[in-house]
Design a protein around this motif. Structure first.
Motif, PDB file in Angstrom:
ATOM      1  N   GLY A  43       1.185 -20.440-111.811  1.00 59.80           N
ATOM      2  CA  GLY A  43       1.843 -19.181-112.125  1.00 59.80           C
ATOM      3  C   GLY A  43       1.656 -18.831-113.580  1.00 59.80           C
ATOM      4  N   PRO A  44       2.333 -17.759-114.019  1.00 58.00           N
ATOM      5  CA  PRO A  44       3.270 -16.946-113.246  1.00 58.00           C
ATOM      6  C   PRO A  44       2.622 -16.004-112.240  1.00 58.00           C
ATOM      7  CG  PRO A  44       3.042 -16.061-115.445  1.00 58.00           C
ATOM      8  CD  PRO A  44       2.281 -17.343-115.439  1.00 58.00           C
ATOM      9  N   THR A  45       1.345 -15.704-112.384  1.00 58.98           N
ATOM     10  CA  THR A  45       0.656 -14.924-111.359  1.00 58.98           C
ATOM     11  C   THR A  45       0.308 -15.844-110.207  1.00 58.98           C
ATOM     12  OG1 THR A  45      -0.290 -13.491-113.053  1.00 58.98           O
ATOM     13  CG2 THR A  45      -1.326 -13.446-110.891  1.00 58.98           C
ATOM     14  N   ALA A  46       0.676 -15.478-109.013  1.00 57.91           N
ATOM     15  CA  ALA A  46       0.506 -16.362-107.866  1.00 57.91           C
ATOM     16  C   ALA A  46      -0.969 -16.539-107.532  1.00 57.91           C
ATOM     17  CB  ALA A  46       1.251 -15.803-106.661  1.00 57.91           C
ATOM     18  N   ALA A  47      -1.443 -17.763-107.632  1.00 58.12           N
ATOM     19  CA  ALA A  47      -2.806 -18.113-107.243  1.00 58.12           C
ATOM     20  C   ALA A  47      -2.860 -19.615-107.041  1.00 58.12           C
ATOM     21  CB  ALA A  47      -3.820 -17.668-108.288  1.00 58.12           C
ATOM     22  N   ASN A  48      -3.883 -20.078-106.353  1.00 53.14           N
ATOM     23  CA  ASN A  48      -4.084 -21.502-106.145  1.00 53.14           C
ATOM     24  C   ASN A  48      -5.418 -21.923-106.747  1.00 53.14           C
ATOM     25  OD1 ASN A  48      -1.708 -21.678-104.646  1.00 53.14           O
ATOM     26  ND2 ASN A  48      -2.750 -21.373-102.699  1.00 53.14           N
ATOM     27  N   TRP A  49      -5.430 -23.114-107.326  1.00 58.95           N
ATOM     28  CA  TRP A  49      -6.678 -23.670-107.818  1.00 58.95           C
ATOM     29  C   TRP A  49      -7.632 -23.927-106.656  1.00 58.95           C
ATOM     30  CZ3 TRP A  49      -8.262 -24.105-112.740  1.00 58.95           C
ATOM     31  CH2 TRP A  49      -7.309 -24.137-113.763  1.00 58.95           C
ATOM     32  N   ALA A  50      -8.879 -23.608-106.835  1.00 58.08           N
ATOM     33  CA  ALA A  50      -9.961 -24.058-105.969  1.00 58.08           C
ATOM     34  C   ALA A  50     -10.774 -25.040-106.796  1.00 58.08           C
ATOM     35  CB  ALA A  50     -10.819 -22.893-105.499  1.00 58.08           C
ATOM     36  N   GLN A  71     -19.103 -30.136-110.642  1.00 60.43           N
ATOM     37  CA  GLN A  71     -17.922 -29.629-109.948  1.00 60.43           C
ATOM     38  C   GLN A  71     -17.185 -28.648-110.845  1.00 60.43           C
ATOM     39  OE1 GLN A  71     -15.199 -32.321-108.108  1.00 60.43           O
ATOM     40  NE2 GLN A  71     -16.746 -33.259-106.795  1.00 60.43           N
ATOM     41  N   ALA A  72     -16.319 -27.845-110.204  1.00 50.40           N
ATOM     42  CA  ALA A  72     -15.581 -26.816-110.930  1.00 50.40           C
ATOM     43  C   ALA A  72     -14.120 -26.807-110.497  1.00 50.40           C
ATOM     44  CB  ALA A  72     -16.201 -25.443-110.688  1.00 50.40           C
ATOM     45  N   ALA A  73     -13.296 -26.186-111.346  1.00 51.30           N
ATOM     46  CA  ALA A  73     -11.905 -25.852-111.014  1.00 51.30           C
ATOM     47  C   ALA A  73     -11.738 -24.379-111.356  1.00 51.30           C
ATOM     48  CB  ALA A  73     -10.931 -26.714-111.804  1.00 51.30           C
ATOM     49  N   HIS A  74     -11.410 -23.557-110.373  1.00 53.15           N
ATOM     50  CA  HIS A  74     -11.548 -22.099-110.483  1.00 53.15           C
ATOM     51  C   HIS A  74     -10.260 -21.387-110.105  1.00 53.15           C
ATOM     52  CE1 HIS A  74     -12.739 -18.082-108.924  1.00 53.15           C
ATOM     53  NE2 HIS A  74     -13.691 -18.127-109.826  1.00 53.15           N
ATOM     54  N   LEU A  75      -9.936 -20.330-110.870  1.00 52.66           N
ATOM     55  CA  LEU A  75      -8.853 -19.405-110.534  1.00 52.66           C
ATOM     56  C   LEU A  75      -9.415 -17.988-110.533  1.00 52.66           C
ATOM     57  CD1 LEU A  75      -5.970 -20.814-112.757  1.00 52.66           C
ATOM     58  CD2 LEU A  75      -5.992 -20.790-110.248  1.00 52.66           C
ATOM     59  N   PRO A  76      -9.022 -17.150-109.588  1.00 55.87           N
ATOM     60  CA  PRO A  76      -9.549 -15.778-109.546  1.00 55.87           C
ATOM     61  C   PRO A  76      -9.021 -14.949-110.712  1.00 55.87           C
ATOM     62  CG  PRO A  76      -7.813 -16.064-107.915  1.00 55.87           C
ATOM     63  CD  PRO A  76      -8.093 -17.422-108.478  1.00 55.87           C
ATOM     64  N   PHE A  77      -9.893 -14.108-111.254  1.00 55.28           N
ATOM     65  CA  PHE A  77      -9.506 -13.259-112.380  1.00 55.28           C
ATOM     66  C   PHE A  77     -10.506 -12.112-112.492  1.00 55.28           C
ATOM     67  CE2 PHE A  77     -10.508 -12.477-116.973  1.00 55.28           C
ATOM     68  CZ  PHE A  77      -9.426 -11.646-117.232  1.00 55.28           C
ATOM     69  N   ALA A  78      -9.999 -10.886-112.380  1.00 55.07           N
ATOM     70  CA  ALA A  78     -10.833  -9.695-112.510  1.00 55.07           C
ATOM     71  C   ALA A  78     -10.377  -8.925-113.744  1.00 55.07           C
ATOM     72  CB  ALA A  78     -10.725  -8.817-111.269  1.00 55.07           C
ATOM     73  N   PRO A 105     -17.999 -16.274-112.245  1.00 50.22           N
ATOM     74  CA  PRO A 105     -18.016 -15.206-111.249  1.00 50.22           C
ATOM     75  C   PRO A 105     -16.922 -15.450-110.213  1.00 50.22           C
ATOM     76  CG  PRO A 105     -19.761 -16.766-110.793  1.00 50.22           C
ATOM     77  CD  PRO A 105     -19.152 -17.179-112.108  1.00 50.22           C
ATOM     78  N   ALA A 106     -16.733 -14.507-109.305  1.00 51.64           N
ATOM     79  CA  ALA A 106     -15.690 -14.649-108.289  1.00 51.64           C
ATOM     80  C   ALA A 106     -16.061 -15.692-107.244  1.00 51.64           C
ATOM     81  CB  ALA A 106     -15.420 -13.306-107.616  1.00 51.64           C
ATOM     82  N   VAL A 107     -17.337 -15.708-106.866  1.00 52.56           N
ATOM     83  CA  VAL A 107     -17.798 -16.587-105.792  1.00 52.56           C
ATOM     84  C   VAL A 107     -19.042 -17.324-106.275  1.00 52.56           C
ATOM     85  CG1 VAL A 107     -18.604 -16.709-103.409  1.00 52.56           C
ATOM     86  CG2 VAL A 107     -16.909 -14.990-104.057  1.00 52.56           C
ATOM     87  N   THR A 204     -18.926  -6.372-114.644  1.00 52.95           N
ATOM     88  CA  THR A 204     -18.704  -6.505-113.198  1.00 52.95           C
ATOM     89  C   THR A 204     -18.886  -7.931-112.707  1.00 52.95           C
ATOM     90  OG1 THR A 204     -21.012  -5.892-112.791  1.00 52.95           O
ATOM     91  CG2 THR A 204     -19.377  -4.124-112.724  1.00 52.95           C
ATOM     92  N   GLY A 205     -19.462  -8.795-113.550  1.00 54.26           N
ATOM     93  CA  GLY A 205     -19.799 -10.136-113.094  1.00 54.26           C
ATOM     94  C   GLY A 205     -18.692 -11.149-113.210  1.00 54.26           C
ATOM     95  N   ILE A 206     -17.746 -10.945-114.144  1.00 60.15           N
ATOM     96  CA  ILE A 206     -16.664 -11.914-114.310  1.00 60.15           C
ATOM     97  C   ILE A 206     -15.655 -11.759-113.184  1.00 60.15           C
ATOM     98  CG2 ILE A 206     -14.748 -12.658-115.779  1.00 60.15           C
ATOM     99  CD1 ILE A 206     -16.410 -11.790-118.192  1.00 60.15           C
ATOM    100  N   GLY A 207     -15.372 -12.865-112.502  1.00 67.04           N
ATOM    101  CA  GLY A 207     -14.414 -12.829-111.405  1.00 67.04           C
ATOM    102  C   GLY A 207     -13.522 -14.049-111.349  1.00 67.04           C
ATOM    103  N   GLY A 208     -13.507 -14.845-112.413  1.00 69.17           N
ATOM    104  CA  GLY A 208     -12.672 -16.036-112.406  1.00 69.17           C
ATOM    105  C   GLY A 208     -12.671 -16.735-113.750  1.00 69.17           C
ATOM    106  N   VAL A 209     -11.781 -17.707-113.882  1.00 68.85           N
ATOM    107  CA  VAL A 209     -11.694 -18.546-115.073  1.00 68.85           C
ATOM    108  C   VAL A 209     -11.510 -19.985-114.618  1.00 68.85           C
ATOM    109  CG1 VAL A 209     -10.751 -16.787-116.614  1.00 68.85           C
ATOM    110  CG2 VAL A 209      -9.192 -18.144-115.207  1.00 68.85           C
ATOM    111  N   GLY A 210     -11.794 -20.913-115.534  1.00 68.37           N
ATOM    112  CA  GLY A 210     -11.550 -22.299-115.197  1.00 68.37           C
ATOM    113  C   GLY A 210     -12.469 -23.254-115.905  1.00 68.37           C
ATOM    114  N   PHE A 211     -12.627 -24.435-115.297  1.00 70.25           N
ATOM    115  CA  PHE A 211     -13.389 -25.523-115.879  1.00 70.25           C
ATOM    116  C   PHE A 211     -14.622 -25.835-115.033  1.00 70.25           C
ATOM    117  CE2 PHE A 211      -8.902 -26.262-116.869  1.00 70.25           C
ATOM    118  CZ  PHE A 211      -8.940 -26.486-118.240  1.00 70.25           C
ATOM    119  N   SER A 212     -15.577 -26.496-115.667  1.00 73.02           N
ATOM    120  CA  SER A 212     -16.657 -27.123-114.905  1.00 73.02           C
ATOM    121  C   SER A 212     -17.092 -28.373-115.649  1.00 73.02           C
ATOM    122  CB  SER A 212     -17.841 -26.167-114.725  1.00 73.02           C
ATOM    123  OG  SER A 212     -18.531 -25.960-115.947  1.00 73.02           O
TER     124      SER A 212
END
Length: 257
Positions: A43-50, A71-78, A105-107, A204-212
């Motif tokens: 949180g505070p924005t509801a999302a789950n780690w992938a 490997q990655a750890a990703h959260l959606p973000f536009a 990216p998102a996917v 238009t290409g950014i669709g997430g944040v996280g680690f790799s």
């Protein structure tokens, strides 16, 4: 009237200051017990780690063994135009193989952020603004990249900039207030280099944040991540409009009286 206007200005400044404070989109302190990070709510924005299997909810990042994989750890973000975002995290990585933080990216090319393959890494995942840290005797310990994959490396910024034997604070400020989006990079609170223009595709290409993390030759505990946060500062133009509106409201009230 002057006193009222003075009070209005004071109220406007107070309002602007409160609105200018960063609003948190994601905040993760990795205070879990060592279970899988994948599927954990943040949180505070509801999302789950992938996340891949090496990422645990206590911040531990295991090693990925193999050749040219990761490997990655990703959260959606536009990201929205007209905004300033701050992405920051703390990474402790004393191994030669890198751990990175930045914008994804998102996917992924492989279709799932939980997979183990080369497309999970920032260096292969069309990331537009990202930085890595490692403890490597034959390569830069810290590097930032301003374009897709490893294009546009910031050669004037990359190097053995801070000790990887202690936690490294990585921060990236993404500014979308102009037609050409920009990124500014920080290590341990110090800006590294100048603000950089991002490629046009970032809009238009950014669709997430996280680690790799990239692969390495031996198994074991590969690092620890902590204090992950994505926040947003309101657009300056919006604050100006709010100020003008408040002054107008006070003046109209005065005329009515």
């Amino acid at each position: 009237m002057k006193r009222l206007l003075g009070l209005a200005w004071a109220a406007t400044i107070a309002l602007a200051a409160s609105q200018a404070a960063a609003a948190v989109i994601y905040q993760e302190n990795f205070s879990g017990t060592g279970a899988a990070l994948n599927g954990k709510a943040v949180g505070p924005t509801a999302a789950n780690w992938a996340a891949g299997s090496v990422y645990l909810d206590n911040g531990t990042v295991g090693t990925v063994v193999g050749n040219a994989t990761g490997q990655a750890a990703h959260l959606p973000f536009a990201p929205q135009s007209g905004t300033v975002y701050t992405l920051k995290a703390t990474v402790l990585n004393t191994f030669a193989d890198w751990i990175a933080v930045g914008f994804f990216p998102a996917v992924p090319a492989g279709g799932s952020w939980t997979a183990t393959n080369a497309s999970m890494r920032h260096s292969n995942a069309s990331a537009y603004a990202w930085g890595l840290t490692r403890n490597n005797a034959t390569a830069n310990d810290q590097e930032f990249f301003n374009g897709i994959n490893t294009t546009n490396p910031l050669t004037g910024v990359n190097g053995d900039l801070v000790s990887p034997l202690a936690p490294v604070d990585v921060k990236i400020v993404l500014d979308t207030t102009a037609a050409t989006w920009t990124a500014t990079y920080f290590l341990n609170g110090v800006q590294r280099g100048t603000t950089q223009n991002l490629p046009a595709g970032a809009n238009t290409g950014i669709g997430g944040v996280g680690f790799s993390r990239t692969s390495n030759t031996t198994a074991g505990t590969g690092g620890v991540v902590s204090n992950f946060e994505l926040s947003v500062v309101p657009e300056p133009a919006a604050l100006s409009l709010a100020a003008v509106g408040m002054i107008g409201a006070v003046a109209a009230s005065r005329r009515r009286k």
